[in-house]
Design a protein around this motif. Structure first.
Motif, PDB file in Angstrom:
ATOM      1  N   PHE A 232      -6.907  -4.827  -4.275  1.00  0.00           N
ATOM      2  CA  PHE A 232      -6.660  -5.224  -5.807  1.00  0.00           C
ATOM      3  C   PHE A 232      -5.745  -6.268  -5.628  1.00  0.00           C
ATOM      4  N   GLU A 233      -6.309  -7.459  -6.083  1.00  0.00           N
ATOM      5  CA  GLU A 233      -5.575  -8.842  -6.172  1.00  0.00           C
ATOM      6  C   GLU A 233      -5.172  -9.066  -7.518  1.00  0.00           C
ATOM      7  N   LEU A 234      -3.652  -9.544  -7.327  1.00  0.00           N
ATOM      8  CA  LEU A 234      -2.805  -9.861  -8.437  1.00  0.00           C
ATOM      9  C   LEU A 234      -2.340 -11.347  -8.016  1.00  0.00           C
TER      10      LEU A 234
ATOM     11  N   ASN B  13     -12.057  -2.042  -2.422  1.00  0.00           N
ATOM     12  CA  ASN B  13     -11.549  -3.317  -2.258  1.00  0.00           C
ATOM     13  C   ASN B  13     -10.237  -3.574  -2.579  1.00  0.00           C
TER      14      ASN B  13
ATOM     15  N   TRP C 216      -4.091  -1.164 -11.301  1.00  0.00           N
ATOM     16  CA  TRP C 216      -4.105  -0.716  -9.768  1.00  0.00           C
ATOM     17  C   TRP C 216      -3.670   0.472  -9.618  1.00  0.00           C
ATOM     18  N   ASP C 217      -4.901   1.352  -8.942  1.00  0.00           N
ATOM     19  CA  ASP C 217      -4.517   2.870  -8.505  1.00  0.00           C
ATOM     20  C   ASP C 217      -4.572   2.889  -7.050  1.00  0.00           C
TER      21      ASP C 217
ATOM     22  N   HIS D 142      -1.648  -2.944 -14.569  1.00  0.00           N
ATOM     23  CA  HIS D 142      -2.729  -3.851 -14.966  1.00  0.00           C
ATOM     24  C   HIS D 142      -4.022  -3.053 -14.247  1.00  0.00           C
TER      25      HIS D 142
ATOM     26  N   GLN E  54      -6.939   5.023  -5.186  1.00  0.00           N
ATOM     27  CA  GLN E  54      -8.454   5.102  -5.332  1.00  0.00           C
ATOM     28  C   GLN E  54      -8.811   4.394  -4.117  1.00  0.00           C
TER      29      GLN E  54
ATOM     30  N   LEU F 138      -2.710  -3.736  -2.442  1.00  0.00           N
ATOM     31  CA  LEU F 138      -2.599  -4.754  -3.366  1.00  0.00           C
ATOM     32  C   LEU F 138      -2.281  -5.778  -2.734  1.00  0.00           C
TER      33      LEU F 138
ATOM     34  N   ARG G 203      -5.506   2.133  -1.371  1.00  0.00           N
ATOM     35  CA  ARG G 203      -6.274   0.777  -1.686  1.00  0.00           C
ATOM     36  C   ARG G 203      -5.004  -0.278  -1.734  1.00  0.00           C
TER      37      ARG G 203
ATOM     38  N   ALA H 141       1.316  -4.339 -11.289  1.00  0.00           N
ATOM     39  CA  ALA H 141       0.062  -4.143 -10.873  1.00  0.00           C
ATOM     40  C   ALA H 141      -0.535  -2.568 -11.199  1.00  0.00           C
TER      41      ALA H 141
ATOM     42  N   GLU I 288       0.837  -1.168   0.002  1.00  0.00           N
ATOM     43  CA  GLU I 288      -0.133   0.067   0.067  1.00  0.00           C
ATOM     44  C   GLU I 288       0.902   1.270   0.126  1.00  0.00           C
TER      45      GLU I 288
END
Length: 124
Positions: free
Chosen positions: A97-99, A95, A88-89, A86, A92, A51, A49, A83, A42
């Motif tokens: 962000f799953e990678l 929830n 991921w912000d 792909h 923002q 990751l 948000r 990420a 994070e």
């Protein structure tokens, strides 16, 4: 969801400071090598948000002798850049962000980095 400061490390990627952390103890599934090795990332300076990254291997402290790897800062940097590419912000709200990385993606990330050189330890 925020990452606890204790046990986390800071890393700078693209002039932004991130906090990343690996869970201190494995979950029961991770200990049995049923679940993947995971870590969270994070932004360090604000609530952001998160990751959540899943790797295609087990934790080094897994109870069974499966394929393992250690998380190094160079890998974290490459994963953060992936990420961001792909979508991921980190600024923002929302929830996590799953990678989930595959073997192929992990190999590409590891090969795109300069080689790490081991420094011989001084023994007496």
């Amino acid at each position: 969801m925020a990452i606890p400061k204790q046990g986390s490390r800071l890393i700078t990627v693209n002039d932004s400071v991130f906090r990343w952390r690996v869970r201190r103890k494995p979950t029961y599934c991770q200990g049995n090598s049923w679940g993947p090795m995971t870590f969270a990332v994070e932004l360090a300076d604000a609530s952001s948000r998160v990751l959540l990254v899943s790797l295609p291997c087990s934790r080094p402290d897994a109870w069974l002798g499966e394929r393992t790897m250690a998380i190094r800062p160079a890998l974290v940097t490459a994963v953060i850049r992936t990420a961001l590419g792909h979508g991921w912000d980190p600024q923002q709200a929302g929830n996590a962000f799953e990678l989930a990385l595959t073997d192929k993606t992990l190999t590409e990330l590891m090969n795109s980095q300069p080689p790490a050189y081991d420094v011989p330890s001084m023994r007496r």
